[in-house]
Design a protein around this motif. Structure first.
Motif, PDB file in Angstrom:
ATOM      1  N   ARG A   1     -25.380  42.321  43.228  1.00  0.00           N
ATOM      2  CA  ARG A   1     -25.795  43.066  42.035  1.00  0.00           C
ATOM      3  C   ARG A   1     -24.798  42.880  40.897  1.00  0.00           C
ATOM      4  O   ARG A   1     -25.192  42.709  39.734  1.00  0.00           O
ATOM      5  N   ALA A   2     -23.517  42.906  41.204  1.00  0.00           N
ATOM      6  CA  ALA A   2     -22.511  42.703  40.168  1.00  0.00           C
ATOM      7  C   ALA A   2     -22.566  41.282  39.619  1.00  0.00           C
ATOM      8  O   ALA A   2     -22.410  41.060  38.410  1.00  0.00           O
ATOM      9  N   ALA A   3     -22.795  40.314  40.495  1.00  0.00           N
ATOM     10  CA  ALA A   3     -22.872  38.923  40.059  1.00  0.00           C
ATOM     11  C   ALA A   3     -24.082  38.692  39.172  1.00  0.00           C
ATOM     12  O   ALA A   3     -24.005  37.945  38.183  1.00  0.00           O
ATOM     13  N   TRP A   4     -25.214  39.308  39.514  1.00  0.00           N
ATOM     14  CA  TRP A   4     -26.396  39.186  38.653  1.00  0.00           C
ATOM     15  C   TRP A   4     -26.115  39.773  37.274  1.00  0.00           C
ATOM     16  O   TRP A   4     -26.466  39.173  36.257  1.00  0.00           O
ATOM     17  N   THR A   5     -25.493  40.929  37.223  1.00  0.00           N
ATOM     18  CA  THR A   5     -25.180  41.542  35.934  1.00  0.00           C
ATOM     19  C   THR A   5     -24.304  40.614  35.101  1.00  0.00           C
ATOM     20  O   THR A   5     -24.529  40.444  33.895  1.00  0.00           O
ATOM     21  N   ALA A   6     -23.313  39.993  35.728  1.00  0.00           N
ATOM     22  CA  ALA A   6     -22.427  39.090  34.996  1.00  0.00           C
ATOM     23  C   ALA A   6     -23.190  37.883  34.466  1.00  0.00           C
ATOM     24  O   ALA A   6     -23.079  37.527  33.285  1.00  0.00           O
ATOM     25  N   SER A   7     -23.959  37.239  35.324  1.00  0.00           N
ATOM     26  CA  SER A   7     -24.682  36.032  34.908  1.00  0.00           C
ATOM     27  C   SER A   7     -25.710  36.343  33.831  1.00  0.00           C
ATOM     28  O   SER A   7     -25.826  35.622  32.826  1.00  0.00           O
ATOM     29  N   ALA A   8     -26.457  37.429  34.008  1.00  0.00           N
ATOM     30  CA  ALA A   8     -27.479  37.794  33.028  1.00  0.00           C
ATOM     31  C   ALA A   8     -26.860  38.241  31.718  1.00  0.00           C
ATOM     32  O   ALA A   8     -27.378  37.933  30.633  1.00  0.00           O
TER      33      ALA A   8
END
Length: 336
Positions: A262-269
């Motif tokens: 979830r944290a990685a998705w937030t960063a990439s998005a």
């Protein structure tokens, strides 16, 4: 895996330098030399470092030691980088590095957006070396530097609205709305991100989280091939930040894999929202270049972000990923 000892020499050489220069620009050298050594280019490490050395600053002065009692007050204080690196150096000297990482990963994960995501990327490179060689002193020290930099630059995002998303990572990235004012530095742009598409929020199984994270890294890398011109440097992090998280999963308890996704998705998005271009360019196949040839071209170019994106592209390992790496070479200024 580097068996020449050159990576350890390079890390020792770098540990007298600070994690940043000019108070805001990241020292990429530890990440780049790890990528060079991993991909069979250890012989070029010191030559590359000689060229990069003008971008290094001395290790900063400390303010006050970080301790188990006061660490919350020092979290996110960029003036305390030396204090944090010293703290993690002591922790890793006294306990297994995996235990330190597992304790601090959930504390630091909400703030992985500080330092333009570079701290978590540095940790990901350090973990990769330790997963292949569980304990040379320079590699353990490198993990302490990465974690310390992360703690000093800890910066969470505000509560974000959940916007309609898509089933695949690629489609979800395509639905990311751009911020309305696309000027200013990373922190100022990040503050303008108010909502991101929903993707993978229903995932609860750790192994599914790892599969989805692998999918995200692939999608973000592929997207650079057609969207990298939006900002050739900053859009690299849409792929390299989630890949750093993916590389770290084998060293972490399974219970941390879902929140890591979830944290990685937030960063990439968020990076996509901040820097994506208005329109893509046509996809250009990489031709007959082998992965080894593409990495050699990245090394000859020399730019640290080119090397790191190419490193991630080789992890992805397909034709479109190689095209993304070649695109970064075309877009970026070479290291002089």
């Amino acid at each position: 895996m580097d068996t020449t000892g050159i990576l350890d020499e390079a890390l020792q050489r770098l540990h007298s330098s600070g994690p940043e220069r000019l108070g805001r620009l990241t020292n990429h050298a530890p990440m780049a030399v790890e990528a060079l050594a991993t991909h069979g280019q250890a012989r070029s490490v010191h030559h590359w470092l000689d060229a990069y050395s003008r971008k290094l600053e001395e290790f900063p002065l400390g303010v006050e030691p970080v301790t188990a009692a006061n660490w919350r007050f020092a979290l996110g204080d960029s003036r305390r980088a030396a204090d944090w690196i010293g703290y993690f150096g002591r922790e890793i000297a006294e306990r297994p590095w995996r235990d330190v990482l597992a304790e601090w990963w959930p504390r630091l994960l909400p703030g992985m957006y500080g330092g333009s995501t570079h701290p978590v990327i540095r940790v990901g490179h350090a973990v990769r070396t330790l997963l292949t060689d569980d304990g040379t002193e320079p590699r353990l020290t490198e993990l302490a530097h990465g974690l310390g930099y992360w703690a000093a630059r800890y910066h969470p995002v505000a509560d974000l609205d959940s916007l309609p998303g898509a089933d695949s990572a690629a489609a979800a990235l395509d639905t990311v709305p751009p911020i309305t004012t696309r000027e200013g530095n990373f922190p100022s742009r990040l503050g303008r991100v108010t909502g991101l598409p929903v993707w993978a929020t229903a995932v609860t199984d750790p192994h599914e989280a790892r599969r989805r994270l692998t999918e995200l890294v692939r999608a973000a890398t592929h997207r650079y091939a057609t969207h990298g011109h939006g900002e050739e440097t900053m859009l690299v992090h849409a792929a390299t930040a989630p890949n750093a998280v993916l590389r770290s999963l084998p060293a972490l308890p399974h219970a941390l894999w879902v929140p890591s996704l979830r944290a990685a998705w937030t960063a990439s998005a968020a990076v996509t929202a901040m820097y994506a271009p208005d329109t893509p360019v046509a996809y250009t196949p990489p031709g007959t270049h082998t992965p080894e040839e593409v990495f050699e071209r990245a090394l000859a170019h020399g730019d640290e972000h080119v090397i790191k994106l190419t490193d991630t592209a080789l992890d992805v390992g397909d034709e479109r990923a190689l095209s993304a790496a070649l695109r970064s070479i075309d877009l970026s200024e070479p290291l002089v």
